[in-house]
Design a protein around this motif. Sequence first.
Motif, short mmCIF file in Angstrom:
data_model
loop_
_atom_site.label_atom_id
_atom_site.label_comp_id
_atom_site.label_asym_id
_atom_site.label_seq_id
_atom_site.Cartn_x
_atom_site.Cartn_y
_atom_site.Cartn_z
N TYR A 1 0.85 -1.19 0.00
CA TYR A 1 0.00 0.00 0.00
C TYR A 1 0.88 1.24 0.00
CZ TYR A 1 -4.12 -2.82 0.94
OH TYR A 1 -5.15 -3.71 0.83
N PHE A 2 0.39 2.29 -0.69
CA PHE A 2 1.07 3.57 -0.76
C PHE A 2 0.07 4.67 -0.42
CE2 PHE A 2 3.24 0.71 -3.59
CZ PHE A 2 4.58 0.97 -3.37
N GLY A 3 0.55 5.77 0.16
CA GLY A 3 -0.34 6.88 0.45
C GLY A 3 0.36 8.21 0.27
N ARG A 4 -0.44 9.22 0.06
CA ARG A 4 0.07 10.59 0.06
C ARG A 4 -1.04 11.50 0.57
NH1 ARG A 4 1.03 12.17 -6.29
NH2 ARG A 4 -1.13 11.98 -6.97
N ILE A 5 -0.63 12.57 1.21
CA ILE A 5 -1.56 13.51 1.82
C ILE A 5 -1.47 14.84 1.10
CG2 ILE A 5 -2.24 14.67 3.95
CD1 ILE A 5 -0.83 12.40 5.49
N ASN A 6 -2.63 15.35 0.70
CA ASN A 6 -2.74 16.68 0.09
C ASN A 6 -1.78 16.87 -1.09
OD1 ASN A 6 -4.70 17.30 2.03
ND2 ASN A 6 -3.15 17.98 3.48
N GLY A 7 -1.64 15.84 -1.92
CA GLY A 7 -0.82 15.93 -3.12
C GLY A 7 0.67 15.84 -2.89
N GLY A 8 1.09 15.50 -1.68
CA GLY A 8 2.52 15.37 -1.37
C GLY A 8 3.14 14.15 -2.05
N TYR B 1 -6.46 12.19 1.48
CA TYR B 1 -5.58 11.03 1.55
C TYR B 1 -5.78 10.20 0.30
CZ TYR B 1 -3.52 6.73 3.57
OH TYR B 1 -2.77 5.61 3.83
N GLU B 2 -4.74 10.14 -0.53
CA GLU B 2 -4.78 9.30 -1.72
C GLU B 2 -4.14 7.96 -1.36
OE1 GLU B 2 -4.23 11.45 -5.69
OE2 GLU B 2 -3.15 12.68 -4.22
N LEU B 3 -4.83 6.89 -1.74
CA LEU B 3 -4.42 5.56 -1.35
C LEU B 3 -4.21 4.69 -2.58
CD1 LEU B 3 -3.93 3.66 1.07
CD2 LEU B 3 -6.40 3.25 1.13
N GLY B 4 -3.03 4.10 -2.67
CA GLY B 4 -2.70 3.22 -3.78
C GLY B 4 -2.39 1.83 -3.28
N ILE C 1 0.35 -5.03 -10.83
CA ILE C 1 -0.80 -4.22 -11.24
C ILE C 1 -1.16 -3.31 -10.07
CG2 ILE C 1 -2.53 -5.95 -10.53
CD1 ILE C 1 -4.10 -5.10 -13.12
N ASP C 2 -1.49 -2.05 -10.39
CA ASP C 2 -1.81 -1.09 -9.32
C ASP C 2 -2.78 -0.03 -9.81
OD1 ASP C 2 -0.39 1.21 -10.49
OD2 ASP C 2 1.45 0.23 -9.87
N ASN C 3 -3.15 0.83 -8.87
CA ASN C 3 -4.06 1.95 -9.17
C ASN C 3 -3.36 3.30 -9.02
OD1 ASN C 3 -3.88 1.90 -6.31
ND2 ASN C 3 -5.86 2.97 -6.14
N MET C 4 -2.05 3.33 -9.10
CA MET C 4 -1.31 4.57 -8.81
C MET C 4 -1.66 5.69 -9.79
SD MET C 4 0.18 3.61 -6.09
CE MET C 4 1.45 4.77 -5.70
N ALA C 5 -2.03 5.37 -11.03
CA ALA C 5 -2.41 6.41 -11.99
C ALA C 5 -3.78 6.99 -11.68
CB ALA C 5 -2.38 5.85 -13.41
N ALA C 6 -4.59 6.26 -10.94
CA ALA C 6 -5.94 6.71 -10.57
C ALA C 6 -6.19 6.32 -9.12
CB ALA C 6 -6.98 6.09 -11.49
N ALA C 7 -5.36 6.85 -8.23
CA ALA C 7 -5.42 6.48 -6.82
C ALA C 7 -6.78 6.83 -6.20
CB ALA C 7 -4.32 7.18 -6.05
N ALA C 8 -7.18 6.02 -5.24
CA ALA C 8 -8.41 6.30 -4.49
C ALA C 8 -8.18 7.55 -3.65
CB ALA C 8 -8.75 5.12 -3.60
N SER C 9 -9.20 8.37 -3.53
CA SER C 9 -9.08 9.62 -2.80
C SER C 9 -10.11 9.66 -1.67
CB SER C 9 -9.31 10.80 -3.74
OG SER C 9 -9.15 12.02 -3.07
N LEU C 10 -9.63 9.95 -0.46
CA LEU C 10 -10.50 10.04 0.71
C LEU C 10 -10.33 11.43 1.33
CD1 LEU C 10 -8.89 6.98 0.93
CD2 LEU C 10 -10.82 6.72 2.45
N THR C 11 -11.42 12.17 1.47
CA THR C 11 -11.38 13.46 2.14
C THR C 11 -11.71 13.21 3.61
OG1 THR C 11 -12.04 14.62 0.14
CG2 THR C 11 -12.34 15.79 2.23
N ILE C 12 -10.78 13.56 4.47
CA ILE C 12 -10.91 13.26 5.89
C ILE C 12 -11.84 14.27 6.57
CG2 ILE C 12 -9.63 13.05 8.07
CD1 ILE C 12 -9.02 10.84 5.93
N ALA C 13 -12.69 13.75 7.45
CA ALA C 13 -13.58 14.58 8.29
C ALA C 13 -13.32 14.19 9.74
CB ALA C 13 -15.03 14.33 7.93
#
Length: 188
Positions: free
Chosen positions: A32-39, A178-181, A123-135
């Motif tokens: 799994y990979f992640g990035r926050i706010n486009g970082g 939070y983008e999740l790959g 195989i991955d979703n890095m080109a279209a990562a899932a996006s979660l807006t945190i509340a």
Amino acid sequence: AEVAREIRAQRLDITDDGLYLPRLGAIAAGEYFGRINGGAWEKEGDNLIVTEGFAHMLNVAFGSTAKPAGYFLAIFAGSTAPAANWTAQSFAAVASEITSMTEGHTGATRPAWTAANTATGSIDNMAAAASLTIATAGTLNVTGAALLTSSQRGGTTGALVSASLYPVPRTFQNGDVYELGYRINLTT
């Protein structure tokens, strides 16, 4: 077909690195990979492809099970390390899936994992990562992620493919994106 034959014959070892098929010299594992706010992307951790996940992949690829409508990512807050016997039915409870839309993420469903076709062993979703807006009213701690065939937050149907307990929890603020790959690899 050889992979399916080896798994059906139980000629395999589940290791910290993934599922090892000694006669083929192959390892199936994910990360799994992640990035926050486009970082920058950061590796969140390796995963465990659970028994239900391997059975699902084999039944879809080599058996008669139809491909599901999609695959979806979930985040969780529990501290229990994933186990091979985890299933979609048990996942939400044992992992403490984050299902709140006010202390979690704002999406009504688990975000889709949209993978690009591959010509390699990954195989991955890095080109279209899932996006979660945190509340959250304060901060939100996420300890891991999972890949399932059901989009329903907290749902217990479908199949759990993989899960990962992060080495270090991620802490989010309200409004963070939070983008999740997720990448699955079959290597020899």
